[in-house]
Design a protein around this motif. Structure first.
Motif, PDB file in Angstrom:
ATOM      1  N   CYS A   1      17.291   7.485  -6.289  1.00 31.39           N
ATOM      2  CA  CYS A   1      16.066   7.400  -4.881  1.00 31.39           C
ATOM      3  C   CYS A   1      14.555   7.030  -5.356  1.00 31.39           C
ATOM      4  CB  CYS A   1      16.571   7.584  -4.064  1.00 31.39           C
ATOM      5  SG  CYS A   1      18.447   6.922  -3.122  1.00 31.39           S
ATOM      6  N   TYR A   2      14.165   8.535  -6.260  1.00 34.33           N
ATOM      7  CA  TYR A   2      12.811   8.911  -6.558  1.00 34.33           C
ATOM      8  C   TYR A   2      12.864   9.100  -7.531  1.00 34.33           C
ATOM      9  CZ  TYR A   2      15.345  13.817  -5.697  1.00 34.33           C
ATOM     10  OH  TYR A   2      15.987  14.560  -6.192  1.00 34.33           O
ATOM     11  N   ASP A   3      11.287   9.327  -7.353  1.00 32.94           N
ATOM     12  CA  ASP A   3      10.787   9.968  -9.068  1.00 32.94           C
ATOM     13  C   ASP A   3       9.729  10.893  -8.516  1.00 32.94           C
ATOM     14  OD1 ASP A   3      12.293   7.255 -10.233  1.00 32.94           O
ATOM     15  OD2 ASP A   3       9.896   7.294 -10.667  1.00 32.94           O
TER      16      ASP A   3
ATOM     17  N   GLN B   1      -2.877   7.347 -10.514  1.00 36.16           N
ATOM     18  CA  GLN B   1      -3.881   6.590  -9.761  1.00 36.16           C
ATOM     19  C   GLN B   1      -3.083   5.045 -10.496  1.00 36.16           C
ATOM     20  OE1 GLN B   1      -5.746   6.113  -7.580  1.00 36.16           O
ATOM     21  NE2 GLN B   1      -6.629   8.254  -7.284  1.00 36.16           N
ATOM     22  N   LYS B   2      -2.751   5.199 -11.551  1.00 34.03           N
ATOM     23  CA  LYS B   2      -1.611   3.867 -12.281  1.00 34.03           C
ATOM     24  C   LYS B   2      -0.573   3.764 -11.969  1.00 34.03           C
ATOM     25  CE  LYS B   2      -1.365   4.208 -17.205  1.00 34.03           C
ATOM     26  NZ  LYS B   2      -1.779   4.448 -18.454  1.00 34.03           N
ATOM     27  N   TYR B   3      -0.152   4.967 -11.879  1.00 35.81           N
ATOM     28  CA  TYR B   3       1.507   4.685 -11.287  1.00 35.81           C
ATOM     29  C   TYR B   3       1.534   4.756 -10.383  1.00 35.81           C
ATOM     30  CZ  TYR B   3       3.326   5.687 -16.193  1.00 35.81           C
ATOM     31  OH  TYR B   3       3.863   5.770 -17.478  1.00 35.81           O
TER      32      TYR B   3
ATOM     33  N   ASN C   1       2.556   1.697  -7.601  1.00 38.31           N
ATOM     34  CA  ASN C   1       4.671   1.495  -7.679  1.00 38.31           C
ATOM     35  C   ASN C   1       4.932   2.068  -6.927  1.00 38.31           C
ATOM     36  OD1 ASN C   1       3.065  -0.295  -9.958  1.00 38.31           O
ATOM     37  ND2 ASN C   1       4.340   1.625 -11.131  1.00 38.31           N
ATOM     38  N   TYR C   2       5.000   3.015  -5.583  1.00 40.68           N
ATOM     39  CA  TYR C   2       5.680   3.836  -4.657  1.00 40.68           C
ATOM     40  C   TYR C   2       5.366   3.188  -3.632  1.00 40.68           C
ATOM     41  CZ  TYR C   2       6.985   5.699  -8.762  1.00 40.68           C
ATOM     42  OH  TYR C   2       7.479   6.003 -10.389  1.00 40.68           O
ATOM     43  N   LYS C   3       6.182   3.161  -2.876  1.00 40.09           N
ATOM     44  CA  LYS C   3       5.619   2.856  -0.747  1.00 40.09           C
ATOM     45  C   LYS C   3       5.347   4.079  -0.526  1.00 40.09           C
ATOM     46  CE  LYS C   3       8.254   0.692   2.596  1.00 40.09           C
ATOM     47  NZ  LYS C   3       9.516   0.165   3.856  1.00 40.09           N
ATOM     48  N   TYR C   4       6.380   5.412  -1.266  1.00 40.96           N
ATOM     49  CA  TYR C   4       5.741   6.712  -1.037  1.00 40.96           C
ATOM     50  C   TYR C   4       4.911   7.658  -1.479  1.00 40.96           C
ATOM     51  CZ  TYR C   4       7.222   5.924   3.732  1.00 40.96           C
ATOM     52  OH  TYR C   4       7.477   5.553   5.460  1.00 40.96           O
TER      53      TYR C   4
ATOM     54  N   MET D   1       0.604  -1.300  -0.146  1.00 39.43           N
ATOM     55  CA  MET D   1      -0.222  -0.035  -0.008  1.00 39.43           C
ATOM     56  C   MET D   1       0.641   1.432   0.310  1.00 39.43           C
ATOM     57  SD  MET D   1      -3.025  -1.064   0.168  1.00 39.43           S
ATOM     58  CE  MET D   1      -3.982   0.506   0.481  1.00 39.43           C
ATOM     59  N   THR D   2       0.912   2.311  -0.778  1.00 38.74           N
ATOM     60  CA  THR D   2       1.302   3.413  -0.716  1.00 38.74           C
ATOM     61  C   THR D   2       0.840   4.501  -0.216  1.00 38.74           C
ATOM     62  OG1 THR D   2       1.434   3.315  -3.331  1.00 38.74           O
ATOM     63  CG2 THR D   2       1.976   5.717  -2.712  1.00 38.74           C
ATOM     64  N   TYR D   3       1.751   4.740   1.296  1.00 38.18           N
ATOM     65  CA  TYR D   3       1.711   5.464   1.766  1.00 38.18           C
ATOM     66  C   TYR D   3       1.647   6.745   1.299  1.00 38.18           C
ATOM     67  CZ  TYR D   3       1.575   7.482   7.119  1.00 38.18           C
ATOM     68  OH  TYR D   3       0.890   8.238   7.967  1.00 38.18           O
ATOM     69  N   THR D   4       0.819   7.812   1.719  1.00 37.15           N
ATOM     70  CA  THR D   4       0.279   9.261   0.840  1.00 37.15           C
ATOM     71  C   THR D   4       0.997  10.601   1.974  1.00 37.15           C
ATOM     72  OG1 THR D   4      -0.835   8.377  -0.639  1.00 37.15           O
ATOM     73  CG2 THR D   4      -0.281  10.906  -0.375  1.00 37.15           C
TER      74      THR D   4
END
Length: 258
Positions: A98-100, A125-127, A130-133, A1-4
């Motif tokens: 380390c990030y996009d 929403q699609k992209y 794929n990230y943790k944060y 789950m991505t944490y926002t």
């Protein structure tokens, strides 16, 4: 789950500096992959991070909005608007070690943007999953979140300078968030540029009066001014700098996902 996590605050509080250093801390702590989004109309998060600006989502939105009326449409006849948006979206994504990074870009012009905003929403929403944060630098109005273009937020960090008016502005943003019913799990305040890293009794009382939960205090750091004046990215500040040490302490207390 991505944490926002969303940063918000009025202009001039150092919000973008705090956001950039927050991303830098998580990246160096191995918390990636991270998607950093600059959703402030006055986009300069890339300068704090030390990366070159690229195509913004606002640029894509303008292309899509005017594609049907332009004499020379940017969309090839063989592509739909959604296919073109997908192609352009990949060009807007700046990939770092380390990030996009994505920049939302300028506010939209005249006309109805409902369709193109829907396209951008679908792309994000699609992209983002794929990230943790997902870390978002917002303007005070939280426009992209309130319109549902960006995903729901787990935690909002309000950034204020060390002034009574700044705390009151943060309180108004907090009240707006409650009225919008954004259903955030946590909302906390970071007080930036505090002389000596301490709050006066009057500022502490105003924080209570505004019903804000204090996450921590970042001291005034002359190195930030020196680096900014020299055009150096603020993420290059030494780890021993007062602002980085204070922010690290705040982040460690936020109980973020491992």
């Amino acid at each position: 789950m991505t944490y926002t996590i969303a940063m918000a605050g009025k202009g001039g509080t150092g919000k973008t500096t705090v956001c950039g250093l927050f991303i830098d801390y998580l990246a160096k702590a191995g918390k990636g992959p991270i998607l950093a989004v600059d959703a402030d109309a006055n986009s300069n998060l890339n300068e704090v991070l030390g990366i070159k600006p690229a195509l913004t989502l606002g640029d894509i939105r303008e292309d899509l909005a005017h594609a049907d009326i332009a004499e020379n449409s940017p969309i090839p006849p063989s592509m739909t608007k959604k296919e073109y948006a997908d192609f352009k979206f990949s060009s807007a994504l700046v990939e770092e070690e380390c990030y996009d990074f994505l920049a939302m870009g300028r506010t939209q012009g005249k006309g109805c943007y409902c369709y193109v905003n829907d396209v951008l929403r679908e792309q994000i929403q699609k992209y983002y999953k794929n990230y943790k944060y997902l870390i978002v630098d917002n303007e005070a109005g939280l426009e992209h979140i309130s319109r549902g273009i960006l995903p729901p937020v787990d935690q909002i960090l309000l950034v204020s300078d060390c002034s009574r008016r700044g705390i009151q502005a943060a309180g108004r943003i907090a009240e707006m968030i409650r009225q919008l019913d954004l259903k955030v799990k946590a909302m906390r305040l970071i007080v930036n540029r505090a002389p000596g890293g301490a709050l006066s009794d009057g500022i502490s009382e105003e924080i209570v009066a505004q019903k804000l939960t204090l996450a921590g205090v970042i001291p005034q750091d002359e190195l930030v001014y020196e680096y900014d004046s020299a055009g150096k990215p603020l993420v290059a500040l030494p780890e021993s700098s007062a602002v980085k040490r204070a922010l690290a302490g705040i982040i460690q207390k936020l109980e973020l996902p491992a």
